[in-house]
Each structure stands twice: as C-alpha cells, then as structure tokens.
Design a protein around this motif. Structure first.
Motif, PDB file in Angstrom:
ATOM      1  N   VAL A 153     -20.971  53.898 -19.451  1.00 27.16           N
ATOM      2  CA  VAL A 153     -21.659  53.180 -20.244  1.00 27.16           C
ATOM      3  C   VAL A 153     -23.161  53.615 -20.287  1.00 27.16           C
ATOM      4  N   PRO A 198     -26.499  52.058 -21.509  1.00 25.48           N
ATOM      5  CA  PRO A 198     -26.783  50.779 -22.193  1.00 25.48           C
ATOM      6  C   PRO A 198     -27.833  50.750 -23.410  1.00 25.48           C
ATOM      7  N   ASP A 199     -27.798  49.719 -24.049  1.00 29.54           N
ATOM      8  CA  ASP A 199     -28.339  49.774 -25.584  1.00 29.54           C
ATOM      9  C   ASP A 199     -29.701  50.281 -25.424  1.00 29.54           C
ATOM     10  N   ASN A 251     -34.077  51.043 -18.563  1.00 25.72           N
ATOM     11  CA  ASN A 251     -34.467  49.882 -18.974  1.00 25.72           C
ATOM     12  C   ASN A 251     -33.882  48.683 -18.577  1.00 25.72           C
ATOM     13  N   SER A 252     -33.728  48.763 -17.313  1.00 26.58           N
ATOM     14  CA  SER A 252     -33.254  47.565 -16.678  1.00 26.58           C
ATOM     15  C   SER A 252     -34.281  47.160 -15.379  1.00 26.58           C
ATOM     16  N   LYS A 253     -34.540  45.974 -15.158  1.00 30.25           N
ATOM     17  CA  LYS A 253     -35.598  45.526 -14.054  1.00 30.25           C
ATOM     18  C   LYS A 253     -35.147  46.244 -12.869  1.00 30.25           C
ATOM     19  N   TYR A 254     -33.840  46.018 -12.754  1.00 32.74           N
ATOM     20  CA  TYR A 254     -33.526  46.444 -11.263  1.00 32.74           C
ATOM     21  C   TYR A 254     -33.737  47.928 -10.887  1.00 32.74           C
ATOM     22  N   GLU A 256     -27.362  51.035 -13.714  1.00 29.72           N
ATOM     23  CA  GLU A 256     -26.558  51.364 -14.930  1.00 29.72           C
ATOM     24  C   GLU A 256     -25.776  52.143 -15.007  1.00 29.72           C
ATOM     25  N   LEU A 266     -22.266  46.995 -23.491  1.00 28.32           N
ATOM     26  CA  LEU A 266     -23.625  47.766 -23.573  1.00 28.32           C
ATOM     27  C   LEU A 266     -25.037  46.928 -23.046  1.00 28.32           C
ATOM     28  N   GLU A 267     -24.902  45.715 -22.609  1.00 20.96           N
ATOM     29  CA  GLU A 267     -25.994  44.939 -22.257  1.00 20.96           C
ATOM     30  C   GLU A 267     -26.560  45.643 -21.184  1.00 20.96           C
ATOM     31  N   THR A 268     -27.991  45.310 -21.014  1.00 23.82           N
ATOM     32  CA  THR A 268     -28.425  45.667 -19.675  1.00 23.82           C
ATOM     33  C   THR A 268     -28.071  44.651 -18.735  1.00 23.82           C
ATOM     34  N   TYR A 269     -27.839  45.281 -17.523  1.00 13.80           N
ATOM     35  CA  TYR A 269     -27.042  44.346 -16.351  1.00 13.80           C
ATOM     36  C   TYR A 269     -28.346  43.575 -15.838  1.00 13.80           C
ATOM     37  N   GLU A 270     -27.963  42.089 -15.781  1.00 11.60           N
ATOM     38  CA  GLU A 270     -28.702  41.383 -15.002  1.00 11.60           C
ATOM     39  C   GLU A 270     -28.347  40.230 -14.373  1.00 11.60           C
ATOM     40  N   CYS A 271     -27.070  40.631 -13.584  1.00 16.27           N
ATOM     41  CA  CYS A 271     -26.370  39.440 -12.904  1.00 16.27           C
ATOM     42  C   CYS A 271     -25.787  38.377 -13.736  1.00 16.27           C
ATOM     43  N   PRO A 282     -30.774  39.508 -20.628  1.00 19.58           N
ATOM     44  CA  PRO A 282     -32.040  40.156 -20.405  1.00 19.58           C
ATOM     45  C   PRO A 282     -33.063  39.576 -21.330  1.00 19.58           C
ATOM     46  N   ILE A 283     -34.332  39.223 -20.610  1.00 16.57           N
ATOM     47  CA  ILE A 283     -35.465  38.972 -21.678  1.00 16.57           C
ATOM     48  C   ILE A 283     -36.236  40.080 -21.556  1.00 16.57           C
ATOM     49  N   GLY A 284     -36.295  40.781 -22.912  1.00 19.87           N
ATOM     50  CA  GLY A 284     -37.674  41.812 -23.109  1.00 19.87           C
ATOM     51  C   GLY A 284     -37.015  43.005 -22.337  1.00 19.87           C
ATOM     52  N   ALA A 292     -37.525  46.552 -19.892  1.00 18.09           N
ATOM     53  CA  ALA A 292     -38.015  46.543 -18.512  1.00 18.09           C
ATOM     54  C   ALA A 292     -39.166  47.530 -18.307  1.00 18.09           C
TER      55      ALA A 292
END
Lengths: 387, 179
Positions: free
Chosen positions: A81, A83-84, A156-159, A248, B39-44, B48-50, B52
């Motif tokens: 994967v 991510p987009d 591009n993920s917060k974690y 990710e 394909l979405e960003t993983y956020e539990c 996701p908003i906006g 990172a």
C-alpha cells in the motif's frame, strides 16, 4: 600502530582471482549478516517468551527455527500500500536508505586476521581494510537517520511524522555521544583503523572496556538509542504512535525497515566488540589463528546482541523529555569530559589504568550525591507538548 | 589501499542488488487490488483531516542546529586525536614536529569554547523538553457568557442605575465596614 598492507601477490601461496575472492567474501559476510539478522527476529520472540514464561514460536521447524523464513515468504506475498497522500518517490526510497547503509557498515569490521587453508590464502576476514574505517563507520551510522526521517515524512500520516521527527532528534542527539566515545578510544589506541585498534588492545592486553569504562558505558547506551531499541524506541512507540515512522509501510518495504534495524544491531554489536572488547582476542594470549579468533569475536558480539534483547524485555520505555535530558545534559558533557581526561592522560604519559580508578573515584560520589531520582510531581506538572 | 575502496564499492553493489532483487520479486508475486479505502492514510479508523505536513515543534530545529555544530566539532577532533597520540607516544608522522603541547592546549581551548556553547543553549532552556511555567495556574472563567440577561440580573441592573448618583459614597462606606 602501523599495520602491514596485505600482500596481494604472494609467491608461495595460491590465491583466488581477485574479483572472485571479493564476491566470495561479500557473499560470505552478507550471508552471515542477514542470517544473524534473521535469527535475531526469532531470538527476539524466543527470549521475550522465556522472560515472560511463555513458549514462543515453535510451529515452523524444530524450535521454530524456520520462522524467519516463513515470515520472509509472508512479507513477499503481502499486498503493498502506498497511501494516496504520500510522496511516492521518497516513500519508496526510505526503506532502501534504511537497509543499505546499515548493511554496508559491516564491510570494515575485522572479524579475524589472515585466513589460510592449506596452501590457499584468502586475505583477512573482512571486506575492506580501510585506514580510516572509523570515519567510514561514522559516516554510515550518520546516514541511517535519513531512512527514518524520510519514511516518517513521506507517509503523510501524523503518526509517521511524529515518530520520524522524534526518532531523528533522538538519533542525532546520541550520535554525538557515540562518536565522542569512539574518539576517546581513537585517542587511547592511536589509530583510525579498526584492525589497529583491535590489535593494539590485544597486544597490550588492556581492553578498552577496562581502561575506558566511561566511554564503554556511554557507547553501550548510545548504541541502544542509535538503533532505536528499547528503552529508547521512540521511533515506534506502539502505545502512542501505532507504529511510528513505518505506520504506513507494508509488504517488502516494511521488511526492509525491519532488516535495517536488525542489521544495525548486529553492526553495533560488532563495533562494540572491536572498540571495547579487543575484537577476536583472548586475554593473556598474544597471537591467535583465524579459526580461534572468529568464534571468539562472534561470541563477544552475540553477548551484546543478547543484551539488546534482554534490555528490551526488562526495562520500561523512557519518556521523551527524560531521553533528551539524558542525552544532552548528562551523556554529552560526560563524553566531553572523558575525552578531555583521556587527552591529558595520553599527553602526560600516565598509565592507562589510571582512567578507571579516576572514573570510580569521581563518578561514584557524584552519582551518589546528584543521582537521586527526581520527585514525581516536579517533572509531571505543567507538561508541555512533548513530541 | 585504493583496491579496498573498490572492494567497498562492490560490497555496496551487492547490497543494493540484494535489496532491489527482493523488491522486484515481491512486486511480481504480491496481489494488486485497487481499492480506494485501503489507500487512505491510517488514523485508527478516523477520516484524516488535512495533511500531516504541518508546522511542528521549533525545538526539533534547535536540536538539529546544536547537532550540526557538535558534529563538525567531532569531525575536526578526529585528526587532532591522531596527531596528539602520535606526538606524545613517539610513533608516526607527528614525531619531531614539536606539535604535542601546542596541540593539547589548542584542543582544550576548542573543546572549552564549544562546551560554553552547550552551556549557553542549556542555560537558555533549549535542552529542557518539558517547558516549565512559573506563573499562577490557569483558571477557567467562572461565569458563562449569556446572550440575554436573566430577570434577576435586569432588576439588579435597574437598582444599580438608581444608586448611580451616590455610588462613590457607598463604596467608601463599604470600605470602612470592611476595615
């Protein structure tokens, strides 16, 4: 201490063609490194099981010995994967940047001296005999931070971002201490060549673990932080950041991060052995044949590898502020003072055994006076955003 | 000697080859499903908003800056360590140049200057990750803001308006009572 250049064309002994020899050695060392890394993934689960009074993996092969193989096959068959929102180039580059430098640093480790079987000479049992191998190792450990920060940022993920940032700040903080500890060793043994450092310790019989105890302790602590291992694994930090910088990642890219981490552990264990435990030397024996040196070296490195696992399943994780305080306010000044004292001892020509006595005489009262644990309430009130 | 660098290059090539072969084999064997949910960003499980890619804590930059300074220092200290060892042990190229004591003092000055830099950053509080706050603790406002005043408040307001003429005298009396 000068080391004679390895004679490539000796008349009395037979040799393989150079390129064949190099590729053969590269295959041998990579095989050993990757095999050890794979076994470490199994050993991690086995040791954790023993520590927690469980059995651990025991289904695949005898004692679960084929488990790493099964894991590898599973990684290959997993969907990947991207991510987009990710930056595709950096996202693909990061695992490679994480795995390759970690593997390359093993090239200068002197596992054993000249290898001779019958008439055949194979040169020393290390890939390259560089004069400045300490700088080579320093450069490659410095590169390892790129994989983490790029992996964290590009997802591009917060974690991932938080994990990558934390881990990179931690790695660069402890790299200074690591290099300063190595610098004390360089000053003590007077060479930038890992072979010469090991040979000097073997010939005088005073390993740096004894004559440089402060540098040894600092190196071992910084080694844990450099490889993002417990108790410093802020890169992953499962309860807080899911998986940290590799949240990710999946499939083979995740496997490469994993491989990079375990290869870095193996390299660090080998470096600690070379710098502080005299490489493949045994106490009170001057010259050893390569078939004695190699097992001795491996045994010493394995003890460090076991220490990695032991610590992971015994100690709790640090808080991030404790990590930064320890790194910048305790270990870095201590490493600088240690370098200073080592320089003075070398310049005044004092006996090296003065160093451990001095360390005990100064540090033990210091630790007893100032080393009391901070009261809990003081450090927990008004806490800012720590990460 | 230079053969050894070539040797490292070959070693590097073998390592890169291993990594790329693994990635290529995996790309042939793994399943390819084009499902947008995956394909979405993983956020539990939250959406996701906006991005990172946001502004993050300035202290990471500070740490990086201090790192750069010290890393450069250490890079300079490696040759220093070699020369110092050679001149005082009496082996190697630095013997007879009379650089020993000079190198020792120079090195000490260099380390002390950078140590002062560390002490400055330390005293400025850039190395303290937990920010301390010495003022009074934050008190949330007691009264809720309301759009319309209640009947009771309107009555009080009207009484206050009636008393406006001798307001100062009242306050003075209250102060005397309190005293």
């Amino acid at each position: 201490m000068p080391v004679e250049a390895v004679t490539l064309a000796d008349t009395t002994t037979k040799e393989l063609p150079l390129l064949v020899l190099w590729l053969f050695k590269a295959g041998l060392i990579y095989g050993g490194l990757l095999g050890t890394a794979a076994l470490m993934t199994l050993a991690e689960r086995k040791v954790s099981a023993w520590i927690q009074y469980r059995i651990g993996p025991n289904r695949v092969g005898p004692w679960g010995l084929l488990q790493p193989l099964a894991d590898g096959v599973k990684f290959i068959f997993k969907e990947e994967v991207v991510p987009d929102g990710a930056n595709p180039l950096m996202f693909r580059l990061a695992p490679i940047l994480s795995a390759v430098p970690a593997m390359l640093a093993i090239a200068v480790i002197p596992f054993a001296g000249e290898v001779k079987i019958g008439d055949w000479s194979f040169g020393t049992l290390s890939i390259a005999n560089l004069d400045i191998s300490v700088l080579y190792v320093g450069a490659l450990t410095g590169l390892s931070v790129y994989g983490v920060i790029l992996g964290g940022w590009s997802s591009n993920s917060k974690y991932s971002l938080l994990g990558g940032l934390r881990a990179s700040a931690q790695m660069i903080s402890y790299e200074l201490t690591l290099l300063l500890a190595v610098l004390s060793v360089v000053l003590m043994n007077g060479s930038l060549d890992l072979r010469a450092i090991a040979a000097d310790q073997a010939s005088t019989g005073m390993w740096n673990a004894i004559v440089q105890p402060v540098a040894f302790v600092l190196f071992v602590i910084a080694m844990f932080a450099e490889t993002n291992r417990h108790p410093f694994d802020f890169a992953e930090c499962e309860p807080e950041l899911v998986g940290g910088f590799h949240t990710e990642y999946s499939s083979m890219k995740f496997a490469l991060f994993f491989l990079g981490e375990y290869c870095a552990m193996v390299v660090m264990a080998c470096l600690a052995t070379t710098f502080f435990l005299g490489g493949g030397a045994l106490p009170f024996i001057a010259e050893l044949a390569w078939y004695v040196e190699l097992p001795v070296f491996c045994a010493k490195a394995s003890s460090f590898l076991f220490l990695f696992l032991w610590v992971r399943w015994t100690l709790p994780r640090f808080r991030y502020d404790q990590l930064m305080t320890l790194g910048w306010q305790v270990m870095l000044p201590l490493a600088l003072v240690n370098l200073f004292v080592t320089g003075a001892v070398v310049a005044l020509g004092w006996h090296p055994l003065l160093m451990p006595l001095l360390a005990i005489a100064v540090l033990v009262p210091f630790a007893l006076l100032f080393g009391r644990p901070r009261p809990r309430s003081e450090s927990l009130t008004h806490e800012g955003a720590a990460g | 000697m230079y053969f050894d660098y070539l040797n490292v290059l070959i070693f590097c090539a073998v390592g890169l080859g291993f990594v790329f072969v693994n990635l290529i084999i995996a790309s042939f064997l793994r399943p390819k499903r084009k499902v947008t949910e995956g394909l979405e960003t993983y956020e539990c499980g939250e959406e996701p908003i906006g991005d990172a890619w946001i502004q993050f804590d300035i202290r990471y930059y500070t740490v990086a800056l201090v790192y750069v300074i010290f890393a450069v220092e250490i890079a300079f200290l490696f040759p220093w360590a070699i020369v110092l060892g050679e001149s005082f042990r009496g082996t190697g190229a630095a013997v007879g140049t009379g650089i020993g004591a000079f190198a020792l003092i120079e090195g000490i000055v260099f380390i002390v200057i950078l140590f002062l830099g560390l002490a400055y950053v330390w005293a400025k509080g850039d190395l303290d990750w937990v920010l301390s706050f010495s003022g009074p603790a934050y008190q949330p406002p007691q009264e809720r803001a309301r759009f319309l005043p209640s009947v009771h408040e309107l009555q009080e307001l009207a009484e206050a308006r009636n008393d406006e003429g001798d307001g100062e005298g009242d306050e003075a009396e209250e102060n005397e009572e309190a005293a």
